[in-house]
Scaffold this motif. Structure first.
Motif, PDB file in Angstrom:
ATOM      1  N   ILE A 167      99.045  32.204  43.886  1.00  0.00           N
ATOM      2  CA  ILE A 167      98.231  32.925  42.907  1.00  0.00           C
ATOM      3  C   ILE A 167      97.619  31.950  41.914  1.00  0.00           C
ATOM      4  N   SER A 168      98.417  30.988  41.469  1.00  0.00           N
ATOM      5  CA  SER A 168      97.923  29.969  40.544  1.00  0.00           C
ATOM      6  C   SER A 168      96.815  29.134  41.184  1.00  0.00           C
ATOM      7  N   PHE A 169      97.017  28.787  42.445  1.00  0.00           N
ATOM      8  CA  PHE A 169      96.024  27.988  43.175  1.00  0.00           C
ATOM      9  C   PHE A 169      94.695  28.733  43.285  1.00  0.00           C
ATOM     10  N   ASN A 170      94.754  30.003  43.648  1.00  0.00           N
ATOM     11  CA  ASN A 170      93.523  30.798  43.761  1.00  0.00           C
ATOM     12  C   ASN A 170      92.854  30.993  42.402  1.00  0.00           C
ATOM     13  N   GLY A 171      93.674  31.162  41.343  1.00  0.00           N
ATOM     14  CA  GLY A 171      93.106  31.302  40.005  1.00  0.00           C
ATOM     15  C   GLY A 171      92.384  30.054  39.558  1.00  0.00           C
ATOM     16  N   VAL A 172      92.962  28.890  39.857  1.00  0.00           N
ATOM     17  CA  VAL A 172      92.305  27.622  39.508  1.00  0.00           C
ATOM     18  C   VAL A 172      90.990  27.473  40.277  1.00  0.00           C
ATOM     19  N   LEU A 173      91.003  27.797  41.576  1.00  0.00           N
ATOM     20  CA  LEU A 173      89.774  27.707  42.364  1.00  0.00           C
ATOM     21  C   LEU A 173      88.701  28.646  41.824  1.00  0.00           C
ATOM     22  N   SER A 174      89.100  29.861  41.437  1.00  0.00           N
ATOM     23  CA  SER A 174      88.151  30.821  40.884  1.00  0.00           C
ATOM     24  C   SER A 174      87.558  30.307  39.573  1.00  0.00           C
ATOM     25  N   GLY A 175      88.420  29.744  38.710  1.00  0.00           N
ATOM     26  CA  GLY A 175      87.938  29.200  37.447  1.00  0.00           C
ATOM     27  C   GLY A 175      87.020  28.014  37.639  1.00  0.00           C
ATOM     28  N   LEU A 176      87.380  27.126  38.569  1.00  0.00           N
ATOM     29  CA  LEU A 176      86.529  25.968  38.852  1.00  0.00           C
ATOM     30  C   LEU A 176      85.180  26.384  39.413  1.00  0.00           C
ATOM     31  N   LYS A 177      85.187  27.405  40.261  1.00  0.00           N
ATOM     32  CA  LYS A 177      83.926  27.893  40.830  1.00  0.00           C
ATOM     33  C   LYS A 177      83.024  28.466  39.753  1.00  0.00           C
ATOM     34  N   LEU A 178      83.613  29.258  38.858  1.00  0.00           N
ATOM     35  CA  LEU A 178      82.834  29.824  37.762  1.00  0.00           C
ATOM     36  C   LEU A 178      82.295  28.726  36.856  1.00  0.00           C
ATOM     37  N   TRP A 179      83.143  27.753  36.546  1.00  0.00           N
ATOM     38  CA  TRP A 179      82.737  26.669  35.655  1.00  0.00           C
ATOM     39  C   TRP A 179      81.674  25.776  36.309  1.00  0.00           C
ATOM     40  N   GLY A 180      81.898  25.411  37.588  1.00  0.00           N
ATOM     41  CA  GLY A 180      80.999  24.482  38.258  1.00  0.00           C
ATOM     42  C   GLY A 180      79.671  25.093  38.665  1.00  0.00           C
ATOM     43  N   GLU A 181      79.681  26.384  39.033  1.00  0.00           N
ATOM     44  CA  GLU A 181      78.449  27.009  39.543  1.00  0.00           C
ATOM     45  C   GLU A 181      77.647  27.752  38.480  1.00  0.00           C
ATOM     46  N   VAL A 182      78.297  28.147  37.388  1.00  0.00           N
ATOM     47  CA  VAL A 182      77.599  28.947  36.370  1.00  0.00           C
ATOM     48  C   VAL A 182      77.550  28.233  35.022  1.00  0.00           C
ATOM     49  N   ILE A 183      78.715  27.852  34.504  1.00  0.00           N
ATOM     50  CA  ILE A 183      78.792  27.314  33.144  1.00  0.00           C
ATOM     51  C   ILE A 183      78.168  25.925  33.050  1.00  0.00           C
ATOM     52  N   LEU A 184      78.598  25.004  33.911  1.00  0.00           N
ATOM     53  CA  LEU A 184      78.132  23.616  33.822  1.00  0.00           C
ATOM     54  C   LEU A 184      76.623  23.484  33.990  1.00  0.00           C
ATOM     55  N   PRO A 185      76.024  23.998  35.063  1.00  0.00           N
ATOM     56  CA  PRO A 185      74.568  23.827  35.201  1.00  0.00           C
ATOM     57  C   PRO A 185      73.759  24.626  34.189  1.00  0.00           C
ATOM     58  N   GLY A 186      74.318  25.738  33.711  1.00  0.00           N
ATOM     59  CA  GLY A 186      73.552  26.565  32.792  1.00  0.00           C
ATOM     60  C   GLY A 186      73.627  26.117  31.341  1.00  0.00           C
ATOM     61  N   LEU A 187      74.798  25.615  30.911  1.00  0.00           N
ATOM     62  CA  LEU A 187      75.004  25.328  29.489  1.00  0.00           C
ATOM     63  C   LEU A 187      74.941  23.853  29.129  1.00  0.00           C
ATOM     64  N   PHE A 188      75.280  22.964  30.051  1.00  0.00           N
ATOM     65  CA  PHE A 188      75.327  21.539  29.710  1.00  0.00           C
ATOM     66  C   PHE A 188      73.974  21.011  29.232  1.00  0.00           C
ATOM     67  N   PRO A 189      72.868  21.267  29.952  1.00  0.00           N
ATOM     68  CA  PRO A 189      71.572  20.805  29.426  1.00  0.00           C
ATOM     69  C   PRO A 189      71.204  21.462  28.101  1.00  0.00           C
TER      70      PRO A 189
END
Length: 331
Positions: A65-87
């Motif tokens: 469960i922890s592993f899947n939660g980390v993957l879900s968080g990384l996916k959200l961060w890498g695909e939505v947060i990082l490209p959208g907010l960093f610039p």
């Protein structure tokens, strides 16, 4: 001894007794406050110890469960947060330095940019402006209302993915941003005298070279975006463990996930077997509050600004209530 002297002696004795009683009362009050503070410190320590040990036990007992939660968080961060907010974080920091604005326009710029770029740019800009102007208090009051999901997130995730375009995009955007704009306008009007106070957007008398400015802006954005990633991963794991709880009521599970982290919460609420009207109200209410994940992210970003997180939560709760009322009236 005259009668006047006797009265003066009595008054002096009374004043002395009153002063003694007053000092005793003050000492008692200070002692009670210290006891209360010490009790709260011990209680917070115990609570944090129990929380950390429970999280450690959950990770050991249910590693998948922890592993899947980390993957879900990384996916959200890498695909939505990082490209959208960093610039956006880099550019907004540069703009604050390169384009000096009048006091009123500075606050308007923070609010408009926060609403357009989405969470947590609003908190990021409020923190930056307050760090350069420690005496101002308006940024702390505006932050709950300009720190909101971006129109891109609302349209792509809430409208298309969750509500499946079953409701007007204009009405959804109106229900989300009209309450925030109303709160911003009322706050600016109530504190209009502070809007006339001159602000400095940089602590230095001479602006730095552009290369140094860009380097500082990138470093500040990197630190903020990494903090966001950490909080997103933690609360994605927490949301995954909430779904693991033996709660057969899908409504309780969905609302708990929504209070914890809005992405998974909105997804679960969109699966509720309820009329679209109630489903939309719940989704937009969760979006308005932002979940405790965004609360902790905001606390991390604004740590140097000494903003009160309780005031932020109260502002978010007010915005949530107003959003629900607007949904009832407009939908």
């Amino acid at each position: 001894m005259s009668a006047g002297n006797i009265c003066n002696i009595r008054q002096n004795c009374g004043s002395t007794q009153y002063g003694t009683i007053r000092r005793h009362y003050n000492c008692t009050t200070i002692t009670q406050k210290r006891i209360r503070v010490e009790f709260m410190k011990k209680w917070n320590l115990k609570f944090n110890q129990i929380l950390v040990l429970s999280a450690f036990a959950a990770v050991i007992a249910f590693p998948r469960i922890s592993f899947n939660g980390v993957l879900s968080g990384l996916k959200l961060w890498g695909e939505v947060i990082l490209p959208g907010l960093f610039p956006a974080m880099i550019l907004t920091s540069c703009i604050l330095y390169l384009f000096p604005l009048k006091p009123g326009l500075s606050y308007l710029y923070v609010c408009v940019t926060g609403l357009l770029c989405g969470f947590p740019v609003g908190a990021f800009l409020c923190s930056k402006l307050h760090e350069a102007n420690p005496g101002e208090t308006l940024c702390e009051r505006l932050m709950p209302f300009c720190n909101l999901s971006s129109p891109s997130f609302v349209i792509n995730y809430i409208l298309f993915s969750s509500l499946n375009e079953k409701i007007s995009a204009f009405l959804v955007l109106l229900c989300i941003y009209l309450p925030a704009l109303e709160c911003i306008v009322i706050t600016l009007v109530l504190h209009r005298t502070q809007m006339r106070t001159p602000l400095t957007l940089t602590a230095e008398s001479n602006p730095p070279a552009f290369s140094q400015l860009l380097d500082d802006s990138i470093w500040s954005a990197v630190v903020s975006i990494l903090k966001l990633g950490g909080y997103i991963i933690i609360f994605s794991c927490l949301s995954a463990y909430i779904c693991l709880l033996p709660i057969k009521n899908i409504y309780i599970t969905g609302i708990l996930c929504g209070i914890t982290e809005i992405t998974n919460g909105i997804y679960l609420i969109s699966r509720f077997p309820v009329p679209l009207f109630y489903q939309t109200i719940l989704i937009l209410a969760v979006n308005a509050f932002g979940g405790f994940s965004t609360v902790m992210q905001t606390a991390g970003i604004t740590k140097r600004s000494s903003f009160g997180i309780k005031k932020y939560i109260c502002g978010k709760l007010l915005l949530t209530v107003l959003t629900c009322l607007h949904c009832i009236v407009l939908l």
